[in-house]
Design a protein around this motif. Structure first.
Motif, PDB file in Angstrom:
ATOM      1  N   ARG A 236      72.960  83.517  69.781  1.00  0.00           N
ATOM      2  CA  ARG A 236      72.236  83.756  68.526  1.00  0.00           C
ATOM      3  C   ARG A 236      72.779  85.028  67.863  1.00  0.00           C
ATOM      4  NH1 ARG A 236      68.485  81.446  71.944  1.00  0.00           N
ATOM      5  NH2 ARG A 236      67.442  83.324  72.640  1.00  0.00           N
ATOM      6  N   VAL A 237      74.029  84.934  67.432  1.00  0.00           N
ATOM      7  CA  VAL A 237      74.824  86.115  67.095  1.00  0.00           C
ATOM      8  C   VAL A 237      74.288  86.907  65.903  1.00  0.00           C
ATOM      9  CG1 VAL A 237      76.924  85.145  68.068  1.00  0.00           C
ATOM     10  CG2 VAL A 237      76.402  84.738  65.655  1.00  0.00           C
ATOM     11  N   TYR A 238      73.483  86.293  65.032  1.00  0.00           N
ATOM     12  CA  TYR A 238      73.063  87.023  63.836  1.00  0.00           C
ATOM     13  C   TYR A 238      72.263  88.273  64.165  1.00  0.00           C
ATOM     14  CZ  TYR A 238      74.795  84.125  60.052  1.00  0.00           C
ATOM     15  OH  TYR A 238      75.620  83.500  59.147  1.00  0.00           O
ATOM     16  N   VAL A 239      71.546  88.262  65.267  1.00  0.00           N
ATOM     17  CA  VAL A 239      70.752  89.432  65.609  1.00  0.00           C
ATOM     18  C   VAL A 239      71.641  90.623  65.970  1.00  0.00           C
ATOM     19  CG1 VAL A 239      70.508  89.036  68.104  1.00  0.00           C
ATOM     20  CG2 VAL A 239      68.636  90.117  66.819  1.00  0.00           C
ATOM     21  N   VAL A 356      69.930  75.073  59.253  1.00  0.00           N
ATOM     22  CA  VAL A 356      70.672  75.226  60.505  1.00  0.00           C
ATOM     23  C   VAL A 356      70.353  76.553  61.179  1.00  0.00           C
ATOM     24  CG1 VAL A 356      72.978  75.508  61.490  1.00  0.00           C
ATOM     25  CG2 VAL A 356      72.533  73.673  59.856  1.00  0.00           C
ATOM     26  N   LEU A 357      70.526  77.664  60.435  1.00  0.00           N
ATOM     27  CA  LEU A 357      70.365  78.977  61.054  1.00  0.00           C
ATOM     28  C   LEU A 357      68.930  79.235  61.503  1.00  0.00           C
ATOM     29  CD1 LEU A 357      72.522  81.650  59.242  1.00  0.00           C
ATOM     30  CD2 LEU A 357      72.801  80.682  61.505  1.00  0.00           C
ATOM     31  N   CYS A 358      67.960  78.822  60.707  1.00  0.00           N
ATOM     32  CA  CYS A 358      66.572  79.061  61.105  1.00  0.00           C
ATOM     33  C   CYS A 358      66.274  78.360  62.423  1.00  0.00           C
ATOM     34  CB  CYS A 358      65.621  78.591  60.014  1.00  0.00           C
ATOM     35  SG  CYS A 358      65.710  79.569  58.486  1.00  0.00           S
ATOM     36  N   ALA A 359      66.663  77.110  62.529  1.00  0.00           N
ATOM     37  CA  ALA A 359      66.368  76.343  63.737  1.00  0.00           C
ATOM     38  C   ALA A 359      67.148  76.844  64.943  1.00  0.00           C
ATOM     39  CB  ALA A 359      66.675  74.864  63.497  1.00  0.00           C
ATOM     40  N   GLU A 360      68.434  77.177  64.741  1.00  0.00           N
ATOM     41  CA  GLU A 360      69.339  77.376  65.863  1.00  0.00           C
ATOM     42  C   GLU A 360      69.652  78.834  66.166  1.00  0.00           C
ATOM     43  OE1 GLU A 360      72.760  74.889  65.115  1.00  0.00           O
ATOM     44  OE2 GLU A 360      71.506  73.253  64.379  1.00  0.00           O
ATOM     45  N   ASP A 361      69.210  79.750  65.297  1.00  0.00           N
ATOM     46  CA  ASP A 361      69.590  81.147  65.498  1.00  0.00           C
ATOM     47  C   ASP A 361      68.430  82.105  65.280  1.00  0.00           C
ATOM     48  OD1 ASP A 361      71.250  83.606  65.482  1.00  0.00           O
ATOM     49  OD2 ASP A 361      72.891  82.207  65.204  1.00  0.00           O
ATOM     50  N   ILE A 362      67.669  81.917  64.224  1.00  0.00           N
ATOM     51  CA  ILE A 362      66.692  82.920  63.804  1.00  0.00           C
ATOM     52  C   ILE A 362      65.294  82.677  64.367  1.00  0.00           C
ATOM     53  CG2 ILE A 362      65.703  84.122  61.838  1.00  0.00           C
ATOM     54  CD1 ILE A 362      68.765  84.384  62.085  1.00  0.00           C
ATOM     55  N   ASP A 363      64.789  81.450  64.278  1.00  0.00           N
ATOM     56  CA  ASP A 363      63.415  81.181  64.709  1.00  0.00           C
ATOM     57  C   ASP A 363      63.127  81.616  66.145  1.00  0.00           C
ATOM     58  OD1 ASP A 363      62.630  80.240  62.267  1.00  0.00           O
ATOM     59  OD2 ASP A 363      62.791  78.117  62.776  1.00  0.00           O
ATOM     60  N   PRO A 364      64.073  81.420  67.072  1.00  0.00           N
ATOM     61  CA  PRO A 364      63.765  81.833  68.453  1.00  0.00           C
ATOM     62  C   PRO A 364      63.645  83.337  68.640  1.00  0.00           C
ATOM     63  CG  PRO A 364      65.539  80.198  68.411  1.00  0.00           C
ATOM     64  CD  PRO A 364      65.338  80.662  67.003  1.00  0.00           C
ATOM     65  N   PRO A 425      82.823  88.847  67.089  1.00  0.00           N
ATOM     66  CA  PRO A 425      83.840  89.721  67.693  1.00  0.00           C
ATOM     67  C   PRO A 425      84.407  89.172  68.993  1.00  0.00           C
ATOM     68  CG  PRO A 425      81.653  90.595  68.090  1.00  0.00           C
ATOM     69  CD  PRO A 425      81.476  89.413  67.192  1.00  0.00           C
ATOM     70  N   VAL A 426      85.263  89.980  69.610  1.00  0.00           N
ATOM     71  CA  VAL A 426      86.021  89.565  70.792  1.00  0.00           C
ATOM     72  C   VAL A 426      85.109  89.162  71.940  1.00  0.00           C
ATOM     73  CG1 VAL A 426      87.698  90.335  72.515  1.00  0.00           C
ATOM     74  CG2 VAL A 426      87.969  91.018  70.117  1.00  0.00           C
ATOM     75  N   VAL A 427      83.958  89.798  72.054  1.00  0.00           N
ATOM     76  CA  VAL A 427      83.072  89.505  73.177  1.00  0.00           C
ATOM     77  C   VAL A 427      82.704  88.025  73.224  1.00  0.00           C
ATOM     78  CG1 VAL A 427      80.983  90.115  71.859  1.00  0.00           C
ATOM     79  CG2 VAL A 427      80.952  90.214  74.354  1.00  0.00           C
ATOM     80  N   GLY A 428      82.562  87.388  72.071  1.00  0.00           N
ATOM     81  CA  GLY A 428      82.250  85.968  72.050  1.00  0.00           C
ATOM     82  C   GLY A 428      83.398  85.130  72.582  1.00  0.00           C
ATOM     83  N   GLY A 429      84.624  85.511  72.216  1.00  0.00           N
ATOM     84  CA  GLY A 429      85.786  84.804  72.745  1.00  0.00           C
ATOM     85  C   GLY A 429      85.919  84.967  74.239  1.00  0.00           C
ATOM     86  N   ASN A 430      85.600  86.160  74.735  1.00  0.00           N
ATOM     87  CA  ASN A 430      85.649  86.392  76.179  1.00  0.00           C
ATOM     88  C   ASN A 430      84.676  85.479  76.918  1.00  0.00           C
ATOM     89  OD1 ASN A 430      87.571  88.407  75.893  1.00  0.00           O
ATOM     90  ND2 ASN A 430      86.080  90.073  75.891  1.00  0.00           N
ATOM     91  N   LYS A 431      83.470  85.357  76.376  1.00  0.00           N
ATOM     92  CA  LYS A 431      82.483  84.485  77.017  1.00  0.00           C
ATOM     93  C   LYS A 431      82.957  83.038  77.027  1.00  0.00           C
ATOM     94  CE  LYS A 431      78.273  87.148  76.144  1.00  0.00           C
ATOM     95  NZ  LYS A 431      76.920  87.133  75.527  1.00  0.00           N
ATOM     96  N   MET A 432      83.519  82.601  75.892  1.00  0.00           N
ATOM     97  CA  MET A 432      83.947  81.211  75.818  1.00  0.00           C
ATOM     98  C   MET A 432      85.101  80.943  76.776  1.00  0.00           C
ATOM     99  SD  MET A 432      82.888  78.482  74.508  1.00  0.00           S
ATOM    100  CE  MET A 432      81.674  79.407  73.569  1.00  0.00           C
ATOM    101  N   ALA A 433      85.979  81.924  76.964  1.00  0.00           N
ATOM    102  CA  ALA A 433      87.086  81.751  77.905  1.00  0.00           C
ATOM    103  C   ALA A 433      86.578  81.594  79.332  1.00  0.00           C
ATOM    104  CB  ALA A 433      88.039  82.943  77.803  1.00  0.00           C
TER     105      ALA A 433
END
Length: 490
Positions: A236-239, A356-364, A425-433
């Motif tokens: 939920r990267v927006y936060v 999309v964003l409300c359901a999948e990123d912001i509401d939680p 940022p890079v941290v997201g790519g690291n997690k996905m790797a």
């Protein structure tokens, strides 16, 4: 095992990658109209874009707005197929997912026809406007701003405008049905109807969320994946955007200090930036905004800096020093320009974006989480709280807890990250790797939001042609090209 490579390459902002020439703009795709009687899961195509190389067809494909209501409303999804230039016998196609959420794909058909000749040599290119975007019943918030520029200038998402958009769109759409899973299921049905057994997916920014969701829901239909600017589904990267913005600025300070011309022109860049931020926080200067004059506060300034760091970071020192010298107008004008996406039908439709964003990123997110994540940042909760307030009044879907679990896969994936990306940022790519071990992770140290250029393209083409990350050449750029900082005539 995932491999991570750190080097420089040309940086290409994702939105910039969609720019089309005037000639291309005259050749907008023309889509056929489906009759009222075709059943769900049927479509129609017609030849189009007769000025591009090779064959192209434009089409529409009918899906249910709500799959649980088979007698309910339908959506005719628009798509373009750029046919392979040669008959390679492949039953897999290449498709692209853009950011936003909500950026359409079919407007890029003309430019993609030329730029993707390397892939079109023996594979089709499939471009789809997902439900609620582009030519697929776009959920644009082009209703009037009740208080005009005044409300626009105070917040990215004026609540009176959000209310008007919600009321306007809800009369014709179930806004809770515009989600990533539904869009990805539409794509799977369309791909099967077109005869594609598998897809090679290239997702950028929010498009990486779509790539993860498609892979989870339809793993057998995925051949290869490119993720450019990764947003891990569980994060939920927006936060975190306020903190990412701060880190991106610090990255820019360091490079400016390394370049003699930049460091001589802007010798106290970090200190001056902090001075400008403090002024916007405590003694905001008046700027022109339409026909009014308004204080340019820290929130709008932060949003402007965030936008520039997407792919124009070389201009930031000059804008900061201009503000120090009393000229805040350029930054204010850029803020108004960038904020304008919320109230138009072109580009990213805000209604789809909110759904999309409300359901999948912001509401939680809870308010305490927002406060904790933004504490100590100069942007504070300006952006995330704006989203949270808008989402509290938006009729979005309620996603199951399983939606937010990490997506893992052994599909071959090329992961691209920018060291100066204020959004993903890079941290997201690291997690996905870590989650996708059959991967190569390429980090562009001074890269913004979205990586491109000849070297990156060569890697992408190799992955799609071979179906493997093995042998991807990461040596084509040995040292990073420095950022071309704008040097003002102070």
């Amino acid at each position: 095992m995932a491999r991570r490579h750190r080097f420089g390459a040309y940086t290409l902002a994702l939105l910039g990658a969609l720019a089309v020439s005037p000639i291309a703009a005259q050749q907008a795709p023309e889509f056929p109209t489906l009759a009222t009687d075709p059943p769900i899961g049927e479509g129609v195509t017609q030849p189009c874009l007769d000025t591009v190389e090779g064959e192209a067809v434009c089409g529409r494909f009918r899906v249910l707005e709500n799959r649980a209501a088979p007698a309910g409303r339908t959506i005719d999804v628009a798509f373009v197929v750029l046919k392979a230039l040669n008959d390679g016998g492949h039953v897999d196609a290449y498709t692209r997912f853009n950011g936003g959420p909500g950026s359409p794909m079919t407007p890029a058909a003309n430019s993609m026809a030329g730029r993707r000749a390397d892939i079109r040599a023996d594979r089709d290119v499939l471009l789809v406007d997902h439900r609620g975007t582009g030519n697929s019943t776009p959920l644009g918030c082009n209703n009037a701003y009740p208080t005009g520029m005044r409300s626009r200038f105070e917040t990215v998402m004026p609540l009176d405008h959000v209310d008007g958009c919600r009321d306007m769109l809800s009369r014709r759409h179930d806004l809770s049905q515009y989600t990533t899973p539904n869009s990805m299921d539409d794509l799977a049905e369309l791909s099967e109807w077109l005869g594609y057994a598998q897809l090679n997916i290239n997702g950028g920014s929010y498009g990486t969320v779509e790539a993860q969701v498609f892979t989870r829901r339809h793993p057998d239909m995925v051949r290869t994946v490119i993720m450019n600017g990764v947003a891990p589904l569980q994060d939920r990267v927006y936060v975190h955007h306020a903190r990412y913005l701060q880190e991106s600025l610090e990255n820019m300070y360091a490079e400016c200090a390394e370049q003699s011309e930049c460091s001589e022109a802007y010798p106290d860049l970090q200190a001056v930036t902090e001075e400008v931020l403090q002024t916007a926080s405590t003694r905001p200067r008046l700027v022109r905004a339409g026909s009014m004059r308004s204080p340019f506060r820290i929130g709008p300034l932060s949003y402007a800096l965030r936008g520039l760091l997407y792919g124009q970071s070389g201009t930031v020192p000059a804008r900061i020093y201009e503000a120090k010298d009393g000229n805040w107008q350029t930054l204010a004008d850029y803020y108004v320009q960038r904020q304008s996406w919320v109230g138009t039908t072109a580009g990213v439709p805000a209604g789809y974006h909110f759904s999309v964003l409300c359901a999948e990123d912001i509401d939680p997110l809870s308010w305490p989480e927002i406060e904790e994540a933004s504490a100590g940042t100069f942007m504070g909760d300006y952006l995330i709280a704006g989203y949270k307030r808008a989402c509290e009044r938006w009729p979005s879907a309620k996603m199951p807890a399983s939606f937010f679990e990490p997506v893992t896969s052994n599909k071959p994936v090329l992961i691209l990250s920018g060291g100066r990306d204020p959004v993903t940022p890079v941290v997201g790519g690291n997690k996905m790797a870590e989650q996708w071990p059959n991967s190569v992770h390429v980090v562009v140290p001074n890269g913004g939001h979205g990586q491109g250029g000849p070297c990156i393209t060569a890697m992408l083409v190799h992955l799609i042609r071979t179906g493997s990350v093995s042998g991807i050449d990461t040596s084509c750029v040995q040292s990073r090209p420095p950022t071309a900082f704008e040097i003002s005539g102070r």
